[in-house]
Design a protein around this motif. Structure first.
Motif, PDB file in Angstrom:
ATOM      1  N   GLN A   1      18.744  36.181  -6.455  1.00 25.72           N
ATOM      2  CA  GLN A   1      19.517  34.986  -6.191  1.00 25.72           C
ATOM      3  C   GLN A   1      18.626  33.773  -5.910  1.00 25.72           C
ATOM      4  OE1 GLN A   1      22.807  35.129  -6.621  1.00 25.72           O
ATOM      5  NE2 GLN A   1      22.551  37.301  -7.100  1.00 25.72           N
ATOM      6  N   LEU A   2      17.302  34.032  -5.800  1.00 22.74           N
ATOM      7  CA  LEU A   2      16.379  32.931  -5.513  1.00 22.74           C
ATOM      8  C   LEU A   2      16.225  32.049  -6.734  1.00 22.74           C
ATOM      9  CD1 LEU A   2      13.606  34.862  -3.540  1.00 22.74           C
ATOM     10  CD2 LEU A   2      15.380  33.387  -2.596  1.00 22.74           C
ATOM     11  N   SER A   3      15.955  30.835  -6.481  1.00 28.77           N
ATOM     12  CA  SER A   3      15.726  29.887  -7.584  1.00 28.77           C
ATOM     13  C   SER A   3      14.354  30.120  -8.189  1.00 28.77           C
ATOM     14  CB  SER A   3      15.837  28.471  -7.062  1.00 28.77           C
ATOM     15  OG  SER A   3      14.856  28.243  -6.063  1.00 28.77           O
ATOM     16  N   LEU A   4      14.121  29.508  -9.317  1.00 35.13           N
ATOM     17  CA  LEU A   4      12.839  29.641  -9.993  1.00 35.13           C
ATOM     18  C   LEU A   4      11.748  28.990  -9.156  1.00 35.13           C
ATOM     19  CD1 LEU A   4      13.897  28.771 -13.688  1.00 35.13           C
ATOM     20  CD2 LEU A   4      13.535  31.042 -12.713  1.00 35.13           C
TER      21      LEU A   4
ATOM     22  N   HIS B   1       8.212  31.273  -3.583  1.00 34.30           N
ATOM     23  CA  HIS B   1       8.828  31.249  -2.259  1.00 34.30           C
ATOM     24  C   HIS B   1       7.933  31.996  -1.261  1.00 34.30           C
ATOM     25  CE1 HIS B   1      12.581  29.761  -4.113  1.00 34.30           C
ATOM     26  NE2 HIS B   1      12.312  30.638  -5.089  1.00 34.30           N
TER      27      HIS B   1
ATOM     28  N   ASN C   1      11.036  32.321 -15.136  1.00 35.47           N
ATOM     29  CA  ASN C   1      12.001  32.399 -16.235  1.00 35.47           C
ATOM     30  C   ASN C   1      11.326  33.016 -17.450  1.00 35.47           C
ATOM     31  OD1 ASN C   1      14.594  31.979 -17.217  1.00 35.47           O
ATOM     32  ND2 ASN C   1      14.068  30.016 -18.136  1.00 35.47           N
TER      33      ASN C   1
ATOM     34  N   LYS D   1      14.624  36.864 -16.332  1.00 39.51           N
ATOM     35  CA  LYS D   1      13.649  36.363 -15.347  1.00 39.51           C
ATOM     36  C   LYS D   1      12.857  37.515 -14.737  1.00 39.51           C
ATOM     37  CE  LYS D   1      17.236  36.007 -11.789  1.00 39.51           C
ATOM     38  NZ  LYS D   1      17.900  35.100 -10.857  1.00 39.51           N
TER      39      LYS D   1
END
Length: 697
Positions: free
Chosen positions: A131-134, A137, A148, A158
Motif C-alpha cells: 500500500q506504500l507509494s513509490l 521509505h 514501479n 511493482k
C-alpha cells in the motif's frame, strides 16, 4: 586532604573521558547516518536494476523461475529482509526472504510479514507494504523501497524491497567501537601522560613556593626569595611572595632594632631605677632590696650583718660656697674613693644628698667592721682636688648590727642613722656603734613624728612673741615663735620637732597654720602696741619650694586677709642662698604688696658678701653668735661693726638678736643698730602674757 595536583589530574581525566565519549558517540551517530544514506543509495540502485530486469518476466505466472532467479541476486546482501513482486493489480507474484528476514521470521514468510507488521508502527493499517507509494521509505530501522515495473504511465507491476538495518547498524557499531576504542584509549592515556607532565611542570613553581614557605616556618628566616617564572599567574604569586618576604624581612629587622632599643631603654630604666644618676652607686630602692635579701639570708644562716650610715661632714658648706656643680663633682669623687677601699663583702650605695649606706655581709667580728669604717674615714678625710679647688671633708659613720634589731631592715637603718647623728654630735669624722642608750632618743623622734600628725588637728600648737625694741626701748615689732605642748610628750622644743617635721614633709602645713594664726591675733597686737607694730614670721627653705605656701601668702595679700604693712617675713641666709632664684621672684611679689623682708642669721654663711647686693630685703639681722661675744671678743665686735656699717651703706635696717646684757645693748646702740631683740627685753611669751608684761611696766 586532596592535593591540587590530584584535583587537576582528576578534572583532566574526567574531561578527557567525557570529551572522548562525546566524540565517539558523535562519530557513531555520524557514521550511522552516512551508513544509512549509503545503504539507501545502494538499495535504490539495486531496486532500480531489479525492476528493469523483471520487466521482461512480469507477465509470467507467479513464482516463475526467471523471477526467482532475479530475486536470488539479493543473497549477496546480508541485510536484505524481503523482496516482493506484485502485478499491476497488487497480486503477489513472487517473494524472497533474505538472511535478515530469516533471523526475524523462522517458520514462514507469513509469520515474517505478521511480525513485520507488529514491529513497524508506521506501516499501513492492512499490514502490507504494497500500500506504500513509490519511492524509498525509512521505517525506523528498516528501509523499504517501492519500485514501479514498467513505465510510470503504463505500470506492469511493482517491486518492494525491505532492508533490516538494525542488525547491520549493531554489527557495524560493534566493529567501529572495536576498531576505534584502542586508539581512543591510547590517545586518552597519551593525553593523560602529557597533561600530567605539563601539570607537574606548571605546578613546579607552586611546589617550590610551598617548600620555601615551609623553610621559612621551620628556620624562621625571612631572607629568602623564589624564582619568578614566565607564567603570569605563578609569576604574580612569586612576585607577591618575594614582596611579602621583603616586607616581612624589613619589618623583622625594624622589630629587631626596636627590640634592641627597647632592651637598651629597659636596661637604662633598670639602671635609673636601681642606681644613682650622679655616682652610679646603688640607690635607695636597690639598697632596700639588697638589704632585705641579705638580712633574710643571714637570719637563716644565723650569721651577722652590719649596716653603716655615712654622712659627709661639711658638704653643705662646700655646696653653698662653691655651687652645686662643684658639690656634685665632689660627691662623685669621694664615691669613687670609698668604692675602692671597700672589701668584696661590702656594698656601698647612696641614699640621697650626702648620705650613703654600706652593707657589710657575713661579718666575722666587730673589729673587721671598724677597720672598714676607719679606712673610709681616712680616705675621705684627705684633701681633695675638685674643679681646681682643694676641698677638705670628713665622714661621720653610724654602725648598727642586724641581730640587735631582729633583722628588721627599717629598724636597722634607723639605728645606724641615730648612731651617725651621735657621731656628728661627738665631733664628726668618727664612727659610733649604736647602743641601747641611743634607743631612747630614737623612740623620742618616732613619738614626735607620730604625734605631729595629730598636733594640728588637736590644736596643740600655739604662738609666742619676742619683742624688738628701738633705741628708745619702745616696742617696734615682735617675732613670731612657734611652740608645741603635747598631752603625751609635754612641751616639745622647736629644735626637736622642726627637723622631724621637715623629714616628714609636714613643715609647710605648720607654716600655713602659723601664718593663719598670726593673722587672727594680729588685730590684738595692733590694738595693744599701735598701728606701727610689725610682726615677723619665719619661712623655711621648704616653704619657698612649696607652691601651696607661697600661693597662700600671695592670695592672702591680694584678698587683704594678710596685712602687708604689718607683716614681715624672715628667712635665713642659708635658705635664701639655696633657693636664690625662687626666693627672689617670690620676694619681689611680696615687695609689690608692701611686705617687709628680713634676712636672718647673717654672717653664718659663706657667700653672704658676694650675694648681698642682690638680696631684695629691708632688714639685716646679726646672728646671736656675734652679739654674744661683744665685750669678750674684739674680733666679734669688729665683725659686728662691719656688718652694721655695710648694711647702712646698702640702706638696710639692722636688727641684732640675742641681746642679753646692757654692755651688748650699749655697744650696739653706739654703732647705730636700729632694732634690738633678746632676753634682756623679753622672753618668748604668749599674747596674753606679752600684754600683761607691757601693762605692768
Amino acid at each position: 586532604m586532596k592535593s591540587l595536583r590530584f584535583e587537576i589530574s582528576f578534572t583532566t581525566i574526567t574531561s578527557i573521558a567525557v570529551v572522548s565519549t562525546l566524540i565517539i558517540s558523535l562519530s557513531i551517530y555520524v557514521y550511522e547516518k552516512l551508513y544509512i544514506e549509503f545503504i539507501a543509495t545502494e538499495v535504490e540502485a539495486i531496486a532500480q536494476n531489479m525492476a528493469i530486469d523483471l520487466l521482461d518476466y512480469i507477465d509470467e505466472p507467479a513464482a516463475q523461475f526467471n523471477q526467482t532467479q532475479i530475486l536470488l541476486r539479493l543473497e549477496e546482501y546480508e541485510y536484505v529482509e524481503t523482496a516482493n513482486v506484485y502485478d499491476d493489480e497488487n497480486n503477489l507474484l513472487n517473494s524472497y526472504v533474505g538472511a535478515a528476514g530469516l533471523s526475524v521470521v523462522k517458520n514462514s514468510r507469513d509469520e515474517a510479514l505478521a511480525q513485520s507488521s507488529m514491529k513497524f508502527d508506521r506501516t499501513p493499517e492492512n499490514g502490507e507494504y504494497s500500500q506504500l507509494s513509490l519511492g524509498m521509505h525509512n521505517l525506523e530501522s528498516k528501509v523499504v523501497v517501492v519500485k514501479n515495473i514498467g513505465e510510470m504511465s503504463f505500470p506492469l507491476g511493482k517491486l518492494i524491497l525491505t532492508f533490516n538495518l538494525q542488525e547491520a547498524l549493531h554489527e557495524n557499531r560493534r566493529r567501529y567501537v572495536i576498531l576505534v576504542a584502542p586508539s581512543v584509549i591510547a590517545l586518552t592515556l597519551l593525553s593523560l601522560f602529557i597533561s600530567t607532565r605539563l601539570h607537574r611542570r606548571s605546578l613546579r613553581p607552586l611546589e617550590n613556593l610551598i617548600k620555601t614557605m615551609d623553610s621559612v616556618v621551620d628556620e624562621q628566616s625571612y631572607d629568602v626569595t623564589v624564582e619568578e617564572t614566565n607564567k603570569s599567574e605563578t609569576a604574580a604569586l612569586s612576585h607577591a611572595f618575594n614582596n611579602m618576604m621583603a616586607n616581612i624581612k624589613s619589618q623583622s629587622q625594624m622589630n629587631a632594632q626596636k627590640n634592641l632599643l627597647l632592651e637598651q631603654q629597659q636596661s637604662k630604666l633598670e639602671t635609673l631605677a636601681n642606681f644613682d644618676v650622679l655616682t652610679g652607686l646603688p640607690n635607695r630602692q636597690y639598697l632596700m632590696k639588697t638589704l632585705s635579701s641579705l638580712l633574710a639570708k643571714n637570719q637563716r644562716e644565723n650569721t651577722e650583718l652590719c649596716l653603716m650610715f655615712l654622712d659627709v661632714d661639711g658638704f653643705k658648706n662646700i655646696n653653698d660656697s662653691f655651687g652645686h656643680d662643684t658639690g656634685d663633682k665632689f660627691l662623685l669623687h669621694i664615691s669613687a674613693i670609698m668604692s675602692r677601699v671597700l672589701p668584696t663583702n661590702a656594698t656601698l650605695g647612696r641614699l640621697g644628698g650626702d648620705e650613703f649606706l654600706v652593707i657589710v655581709d657575713s661579718v666575722s667580728s666587730h673589729t673587721d667592721v671598724e677597720h672598714i669604717a676607719t679606712n673610709l674615714i681616712d680616705s675621705v678625710m684627705k684633701a681633695h682636688d675638685v674643679n681646681r679647688l682643694r676641698l677638705d671633708s670628713s665622714l661621720s659613720i653610724g654602725i648598727a648590727v642586724a641581730s640587735e634589731c631582729n633583722y628588721e631592715a627599717s629598724t636597722l637603718i634607723t639605728n645606724a642613722d641615730v648612731a651617725m647623728y651621735r657621731a656628728k654630735k661627738e665631733g664628726k669624722g668618727r664612727l659610733v656603734w649604736f647602743n641601747s642608750a641611743m634607743f631612747e632618743d630614737t623612740q623620742r623622734k618616732i613619738q614626735i613624728s607620730m604625734r605631729l600628725a595629730n598636733a594640728l588637728e588637736n590644736d596643740s600648737f600655739y604662738l609666742t612673741y619676742q619683742t624688738k625694741v628701738g633705741p628708745q626701748k619702745d616696742i617696734e615689732g615682735v617675732e613670731v615663735l612657734l611652740r608645741w605642748h603635747d598631752e603625751v610628750l609635754g612641751l616639745v622644743s622647736p629644735a626637736e620637732f622642726i627637723p622631724v617635721a621637715e623629714k616628714a614633709d609636714k613643715i609647710s602645713l605648720i607654716s600655713l597654720w602659723v601664718i593663719n594664726q598670726t593673722c587672727k591675733e594680729l588685730p590684738q597686737l595692733i590694738a595693744r602696741f599701735g598701728s606701727h607694730i610689725r610682726v615677723s614670721i619665719n619661712l623655711s627653705a621648704h616653704d619657698l619650694n612649696n607652691t601651696e605656701v607661697t600661693n597662700c601668702i600671695l592670695n592672702g595679700l591680694n584678698s587683704g586677709e594678710i596685712s602687708a604693712q604689718h607683716i614681715e617675713f624672715e628667712i635665713t641666709e642659708t635658705a635664701y642662698m639655696n633657693n636664690f632664684g625662687v626666693a627672689n621672684s617670690f620676694f619681689e611679689a611680696l615687695k609689690k604688696h608692701g611686705c617687709h623682708l628680713s634676712l636672718d642669721d647673717f654672717g653664718t654663711g659663706y657667700s653672704s658678701l658676694s650675694y648681698l647686693t642682690e638680696f631684695n630685703i629691708d632688714t639685716l639681722k646679726i646672728d646671736r653668735q656675734f652679739v654674744s661675744q661683744i665685750g669678750q671678743s674684739e674680733r666679734s665686735e669688729k665683725i659686728t661693726v662691719a656688718i652694721i656699717t655695710m648694711a647702712k651703706s646698702l640702706n638696710f635696717a639692722v636688727c641684732a638678736e640675742g641681746v642679753e646684757t646692757e654692755e651688748q645693748e650699749t655697744f650696739l646702740l653706739a654703732h647705730d643698730c636700729d632694732l634690738l631683740q633678746g632676753f634682756l627685753y623679753s622672753r618668748p611669751s604668749t599674747l596674753s602674757q606679752l600684754q600683761h608684761q607691757v601693762a605692768t611696766k
